[in-house]
Design an enzyme around this catalytic site. Structure first.
Site, PDB file in Angstrom:
ATOM      1  CE  LYS A 199      31.768  29.747  47.967  1.00 33.97           C
ATOM      2  NZ  LYS A 199      32.256  29.811  46.427  1.00 33.97           N
ATOM      3  CB  VAL A 234      40.446  34.651  39.932  1.00 29.79           C
ATOM      4  CG1 VAL A 234      40.032  34.733  38.421  1.00 29.79           C
ATOM      5  CG2 VAL A 234      39.973  33.729  40.803  1.00 29.79           C
ATOM      6  N   GLY A 276      39.973  43.930  41.666  1.00 24.90           N
ATOM      7  CA  GLY A 276      40.417  42.865  42.560  1.00 24.90           C
ATOM      8  C   GLY A 276      41.255  42.211  41.889  1.00 24.90           C
ATOM      9  CB  VAL A 277      44.624  42.413  40.607  1.00 27.68           C
ATOM     10  CG1 VAL A 277      44.011  43.096  39.689  1.00 27.68           C
ATOM     11  CG2 VAL A 277      45.418  43.446  41.612  1.00 27.68           C
ATOM     12  N   GLY A 278      43.402  39.497  42.967  1.00 30.00           N
ATOM     13  CA  GLY A 278      43.955  38.431  43.773  1.00 30.00           C
ATOM     14  C   GLY A 278      44.540  37.101  43.025  1.00 30.00           C
ATOM     15  CE1 TYR A 328      50.630  38.283  38.030  1.00 31.16           C
ATOM     16  CE2 TYR A 328      50.248  35.872  37.950  1.00 31.16           C
ATOM     17  CZ  TYR A 328      51.066  37.036  37.742  1.00 31.16           C
ATOM     18  OH  TYR A 328      51.987  36.836  37.331  1.00 31.16           O
TER      19      TYR A 328
END
Ligand code: NAD
Length: 344
Positions: free
Chosen positions: A80, A181, A177-179, A183
């Site tokens: 990472k 992924v 969190g609706v970013g 969404y």
């Protein structure tokens, strides 16, 4: 700050501190383990409070990638990268060209891709300096819809195991969190008839899921105590901790965020409370599975492999029950067995 004695250091093979004076790039690349193949894992761009926080994040995330890739059946090791900068930085070209040059120096032992704060466009810039990147436009592309598909199927596996139900219809699911992924996850859940309660710190993303999927919006701190069947953490890590666990009314924690448990003991606490936890690196492997098809991209084959996440989780849940252990422990043991057998 220590490295070899760091609490999150886990026999990492290579940890590289990158600085480029001209662009201002400050980054850390961690290659955790390459037993199964070159290390593959995304790059995160975040405003870390300290260098130590960034190091901790990259050490934990890279280890998680080794386990994730192993359990997903991929011939890839774990790594990472983190870039220490504001994810809203406008001038990204020089930064990602410099990042690409650092990846290139690792000679193919680490392949990068997008993660929080980094887009496919950024990785396309890095690609001008190095071939060792994945998730490119015109190849496997944005991994987020595949991560969302795997997370959706993982939620179904958890609901099947915990409640004996084959459908999510009528269940209430909170999504934090609706970013990228979150969404697509909301889309799947809505299409199956689940009711959604969502939060985010970005108003436009909230408006979109409220309008398109009829989601109820709550403030970020109010997400934990909602009366829901499933809590899906899809923002940042460590949201399962001493403060949040007592607030949870959900009987399932299953979302795409990496490093959801602040510490391993929080997995024990969830078990004690009868809350089923879908180990993060198992449920969120859809994106990396899709990236593994980068060369000779085949969407149907990728989708079929992502769908296996359902059965892998069902196996982990059953073994955890049988052995009276946490699901996180069982997943770690299964992953370690695969990694060690590759070594031998
Ligand atoms: P993203 O940046 O697109 O979305 C994250 C969302 O969380 C953003 O909309 C952000 O505004 C929101 N957020 C941040 N802090 C918050 C807070 N305190 N409360 C509520 N919302 C908050 O990232 P993403 O690509 O959707 O990834 C989400 C998570 O899933 C991350 O933990 C990431 O590491 C993990 N993950 C992503 C992928 C992928 O394919 N993108 C794959 C595996 C794991």
């Amino acid at each position: 700050m220590t490295v070899f004695n760091h609490v999150s250091f886990d026999e990492h093979e290579n940890v590289v501190f990158c600085h480029d004076k001209q662009s201002g790039l400050k980054a850390i690349i961690a290659v955790h383990n390459t037993n199964l193949g070159p290390a593959v894992g995304g790059c995160r761009m975040w405003n870390y409070d300290s260098d130590d926080e960034a190091l901790n994040d990259v050490l934990r995330l890279s280890r998680g990638m080794t386990y994730k890739n192993a359990l997903a059946g991929l011939e890839m090791g774990g790594g990472k990268a983190v870039i220490l900068a504001d994810p809203k930085t406008q001038d990204r070209e020089a930064l990602f060209l410099a990042f690409g040059r650092f990846i290139n120096k690792l000679g193919g032992s680490y392949y990068s891709a997008e993660d929080v704060g980094v887009s496919t466009a950024d990785i396309m810039i890095a690609n001008r300096e190095t071939e060792f990147v994945a998730g490119l436009e015109g190849k496997s592309g944005d991994p987020s819809p595949f991560t969302a598909l795997g997370t959706y199927l993982g939620i179904k596996a958890a609901v099947k195991h915990q409640k004996g139900l084959d459908s999510l219809e009528g269940l209430t699911i909170s999504v934090q969190g609706v970013g990228h992924v979150g969404y697509y996850l909301c889309k799947h859940l809505h299409e199956e008839g689940a009711k959604l309660i969502v939060t985010d710190i970005h108003q436009e993303s909230l408006d979109r899921v409220a309008t398109e999927f009829g989601a109820t919006v709550v403030a970020p701190n109010d997400i934990y105590h909602q009366d829901v069947d499933v809590y899906a953490p899809c923002a940042l890590g460590a949201t399962i901790n001493d403060t949040t666990i007592p607030m949870l009314k959900a009987s399932i924690v299953a979302g795409c965020a990496n490093n959801q448990l602040a510490e391993p003991r929080h997995g024990e606490k969830l078990k004690e409370l009868g809350i089923l936890y879908a180990p993060d690196y198992v449920i969120n492997a859809g994106g990396i599975i899709n990236v593994s098809f980068e060369n000779n991209y085949d969407e149907a084959a990728s989708t079929a492999k992502v769908e296996q996440i359902y059965n892998t989780l069902i196996k982990i849940f059953a073994a955890a029950d049988e052995q009276n252990r946490t699901t996180a422990d069982v997943a770690d043991e299964m992953a370690k067995a695969i990694i060690n057998s590759a070594k031998s």
